[in-house]
Design a protein around this motif. Structure first.
Motif, PDB file in Angstrom:
ATOM      1  N   LYS A   1       0.712  -1.629  -7.304  1.00 48.25           N
ATOM      2  CA  LYS A   1       1.888  -0.835  -7.641  1.00 48.25           C
ATOM      3  C   LYS A   1       3.204  -1.399  -7.099  1.00 48.25           C
ATOM      4  N   LEU A   2       3.142  -2.210  -6.045  1.00 50.79           N
ATOM      5  CA  LEU A   2       4.362  -2.757  -5.454  1.00 50.79           C
ATOM      6  C   LEU A   2       4.685  -4.143  -5.990  1.00 50.79           C
ATOM      7  N   GLY A   3       3.678  -4.835  -6.490  1.00 51.45           N
ATOM      8  CA  GLY A   3       3.902  -6.173  -7.017  1.00 51.45           C
ATOM      9  C   GLY A   3       3.929  -7.218  -5.906  1.00 51.45           C
ATOM     10  N   TRP A   4       4.655  -8.305  -6.157  1.00 49.17           N
ATOM     11  CA  TRP A   4       4.692  -9.433  -5.230  1.00 49.17           C
ATOM     12  C   TRP A   4       5.646  -9.144  -4.073  1.00 49.17           C
ATOM     13  N   VAL A   5       5.159  -9.381  -2.862  1.00 50.24           N
ATOM     14  CA  VAL A   5       5.952  -9.201  -1.645  1.00 50.24           C
ATOM     15  C   VAL A   5       5.949 -10.513  -0.872  1.00 50.24           C
ATOM     16  N   ARG A   6       7.097 -11.061  -0.632  1.00 51.27           N
ATOM     17  CA  ARG A   6       7.225 -12.327   0.105  1.00 51.27           C
ATOM     18  C   ARG A   6       7.267 -12.051   1.601  1.00 51.27           C
TER      19      ARG A   6
ATOM     20  N   ALA B   1       3.303  10.490  -6.951  1.00 50.02           N
ATOM     21  CA  ALA B   1       2.661   9.736  -8.024  1.00 50.02           C
ATOM     22  C   ALA B   1       3.089   8.275  -8.016  1.00 50.02           C
ATOM     23  N   GLU B   2       4.239   7.977  -7.403  1.00 52.29           N
ATOM     24  CA  GLU B   2       4.732   6.607  -7.358  1.00 52.29           C
ATOM     25  C   GLU B   2       4.082   5.795  -6.236  1.00 52.29           C
ATOM     26  N   VAL B   3       3.471   6.480  -5.280  1.00 51.21           N
ATOM     27  CA  VAL B   3       2.823   5.805  -4.151  1.00 51.21           C
ATOM     28  C   VAL B   3       1.435   5.342  -4.575  1.00 51.21           C
ATOM     29  N   PRO B   4       0.986   4.140  -4.171  1.00 52.54           N
ATOM     30  CA  PRO B   4      -0.373   3.692  -4.487  1.00 52.54           C
ATOM     31  C   PRO B   4      -1.408   4.726  -4.054  1.00 52.54           C
TER      32      PRO B   4
ATOM     33  N   PHE C   1       1.131   2.066   6.376  1.00 54.20           N
ATOM     34  CA  PHE C   1       0.113   2.492   5.427  1.00 54.20           C
ATOM     35  C   PHE C   1      -0.773   1.301   5.102  1.00 54.20           C
ATOM     36  N   ARG C   2      -2.007   1.590   4.681  1.00 54.83           N
ATOM     37  CA  ARG C   2      -2.998   0.534   4.495  1.00 54.83           C
ATOM     38  C   ARG C   2      -3.506   0.499   3.062  1.00 54.83           C
ATOM     39  N   PHE C   3      -3.639  -0.719   2.536  1.00 60.22           N
ATOM     40  CA  PHE C   3      -4.273  -0.953   1.250  1.00 60.22           C
ATOM     41  C   PHE C   3      -5.744  -1.285   1.526  1.00 60.22           C
ATOM     42  N   PRO C   4      -6.682  -0.388   1.228  1.00 60.10           N
ATOM     43  CA  PRO C   4      -8.069  -0.571   1.676  1.00 60.10           C
ATOM     44  C   PRO C   4      -8.897  -1.534   0.841  1.00 60.10           C
ATOM     45  N   GLU C   5      -8.472  -1.855  -0.378  1.00 62.76           N
ATOM     46  CA  GLU C   5      -9.287  -2.685  -1.252  1.00 62.76           C
ATOM     47  C   GLU C   5      -8.749  -4.111  -1.295  1.00 62.76           C
ATOM     48  N   GLY C   6      -9.385  -4.974  -0.516  1.00 66.03           N
ATOM     49  CA  GLY C   6      -8.939  -6.352  -0.437  1.00 66.03           C
ATOM     50  C   GLY C   6      -9.084  -7.104  -1.743  1.00 66.03           C
ATOM     51  N   GLY C   7     -10.046  -6.698  -2.580  1.00 64.53           N
ATOM     52  CA  GLY C   7     -10.255  -7.380  -3.843  1.00 64.53           C
ATOM     53  C   GLY C   7      -9.091  -7.231  -4.804  1.00 64.53           C
TER      54      GLY C   7
ATOM     55  N   THR D   1      15.233  -8.140  -3.927  1.00 66.84           N
ATOM     56  CA  THR D   1      15.995  -7.364  -4.895  1.00 66.84           C
ATOM     57  C   THR D   1      16.103  -5.943  -4.406  1.00 66.84           C
ATOM     58  N   GLU D   2      16.215  -4.991  -5.330  1.00 60.49           N
ATOM     59  CA  GLU D   2      16.396  -3.604  -4.947  1.00 60.49           C
ATOM     60  C   GLU D   2      15.157  -3.069  -4.247  1.00 60.49           C
ATOM     61  N   PRO D   3      15.282  -2.089  -3.304  1.00 69.08           N
ATOM     62  CA  PRO D   3      14.130  -1.555  -2.574  1.00 69.08           C
ATOM     63  C   PRO D   3      13.180  -0.812  -3.494  1.00 69.08           C
ATOM     64  N   GLU D   4      11.876  -0.888  -3.189  1.00 71.20           N
ATOM     65  CA  GLU D   4      10.856  -0.231  -3.960  1.00 71.20           C
ATOM     66  C   GLU D   4      10.626   1.183  -3.430  1.00 71.20           C
ATOM     67  N   PRO D   5       9.925   2.058  -4.166  1.00 67.07           N
ATOM     68  CA  PRO D   5       9.731   3.436  -3.735  1.00 67.07           C
ATOM     69  C   PRO D   5       9.127   3.572  -2.355  1.00 67.07           C
ATOM     70  N   ALA D   6       8.152   2.662  -1.989  1.00 64.47           N
ATOM     71  CA  ALA D   6       7.487   2.781  -0.707  1.00 64.47           C
ATOM     72  C   ALA D   6       8.180   1.984   0.377  1.00 64.47           C
ATOM     73  N   GLY D   7       9.310   1.392   0.075  1.00 62.68           N
ATOM     74  CA  GLY D   7      10.074   0.685   1.093  1.00 62.68           C
ATOM     75  C   GLY D   7       9.782  -0.791   1.171  1.00 62.68           C
ATOM     76  N   ILE D   8       8.958  -1.334   0.269  1.00 62.76           N
ATOM     77  CA  ILE D   8       8.609  -2.751   0.311  1.00 62.76           C
ATOM     78  C   ILE D   8       9.338  -3.469  -0.810  1.00 62.76           C
ATOM     79  N   PRO D   9      10.024  -4.568  -0.531  1.00 63.48           N
ATOM     80  CA  PRO D   9      10.784  -5.275  -1.551  1.00 63.48           C
ATOM     81  C   PRO D   9       9.900  -6.029  -2.528  1.00 63.48           C
ATOM     82  N   ARG D  10      10.396  -6.214  -3.722  1.00 63.45           N
ATOM     83  CA  ARG D  10       9.710  -6.993  -4.759  1.00 63.45           C
ATOM     84  C   ARG D  10      10.474  -8.298  -4.984  1.00 63.45           C
ATOM     85  N   LEU D  11       9.709  -9.352  -5.243  1.00 66.11           N
ATOM     86  CA  LEU D  11      10.367 -10.633  -5.529  1.00 66.11           C
ATOM     87  C   LEU D  11      11.181 -10.534  -6.813  1.00 66.11           C
TER      88      LEU D  11
END
Length: 261
Positions: free
Chosen positions: A85-90, A23-26, A61-67, A251-261
């Protein structure tokens, strides 16, 4: 036979109630994975599908909706993307996007995360080459993505003959002498034999063009044309270019492994 997308999507909803981490994964990323699997099975059947391995294949993994993806440039070298769901990724910006985003793929290579974007540039390739019968050598490099033998940096190819690129960066396009010392730097080629000086990538592209013309004139089944291994001393250097920008943790790692600013 295989379980199609609709049945698997129904089972996915049930699995989310049993496994909290799902449920935490997009959700669109999970659905896109099921769509890719369904299309692969329909196209090749389950017996011929190349199933991914945890050991041999890097996770992605792929985010299919570019909009729903927002990309902002921070400065000349860095940008950030807002992913559902992951927020900002630098990430490190290797080249301008220059068009609207259609989807984004996040992947891991070793200990680093990368993000790549598919964009809609609005360009339609012509049905017929503007100057048929012409040829150009193309060298894929590090400083410039594609270098043509006529000195132009380009990204589109109409017809292609693949040749062996071995030693094309160390061979003089004028006298054909091969010497690793002629490649003075990433950008400069100065032949130690005849003194010919040129941009290193353009010189390599001319050698590729010569090899491609030779292969086109005398094709050999199962053999790729190219420069033969020279007898004189030559050092070979392999270059790798990152295909996407590297995401960095803030900062701390996110559930899917991608960091948030």
């Amino acid at each position: 036979m295989w379980i199609g997308y609709h049945e698997q999507a129904r089972q996915l909803v049930e699995a989310k109630g049993e496994f909290e981490w799902l449920a935490e994964v997009p959700g669109h990323c999970l659905q896109q994975t099921l769509i890719d699997l369904d299309q692969a099975c329909a196209r090749h059947s389950t017996w011929k599908v190349d199933w991914k391995s945890k050991v041999k294949n890097s996770p992605s993994f792929r985010f299919p909706e570019g909009g729903k993806i927002l990309v902002e440039r921070l400065n000349r070298r860095w940008a950030r993307a807002k992913l559902p769901k992951l927020g900002w990724v630098r990430f490190r910006l290797t080249r301008p996007l220059g068009a609207s985003v259609k989807n984004a793929t996040v992947s891991r290579d070793g200990g680093h995360w990368y993000i790549s974007f598919l964009v809609e540039d609005g360009l339609t390739p012509p049905e017929r080459h503007a100057d048929p019968g012409t040829a150009v050598g193309i060298d894929r490099g590090v400083v410039k993505v594609v270098t043509r033998s006529d000195g132009i940096f380009h990204h589109r190819v109409f017809a292609r003959i693949t040749v062996n690129p071995a030693y094309t960066s160390q061979r003089c396009s004028v006298c054909t002498v091969v010497d690793g010392k002629s490649r003075e730097s990433q950008a400069v080629f100065r032949c130690t034999s005849c003194g010919h000086t040129e941009h290193a990538d353009v010189n390599a592209a001319k050698n590729i063009l010569t090899a491609g013309r030779a292969e086109h004139a005398h094709p050999r089944a199962g053999v790729r044309a190219g420069a033969r291994k020279p007898r004189n001393r030559v050092g070979r250097k392999a270059n790798r270019q990152a295909t996407a920008a590297q995401a960095t943790a803030q900062t701390e790692p996110e559930p899917a492994g991608i960091p948030r600013l």
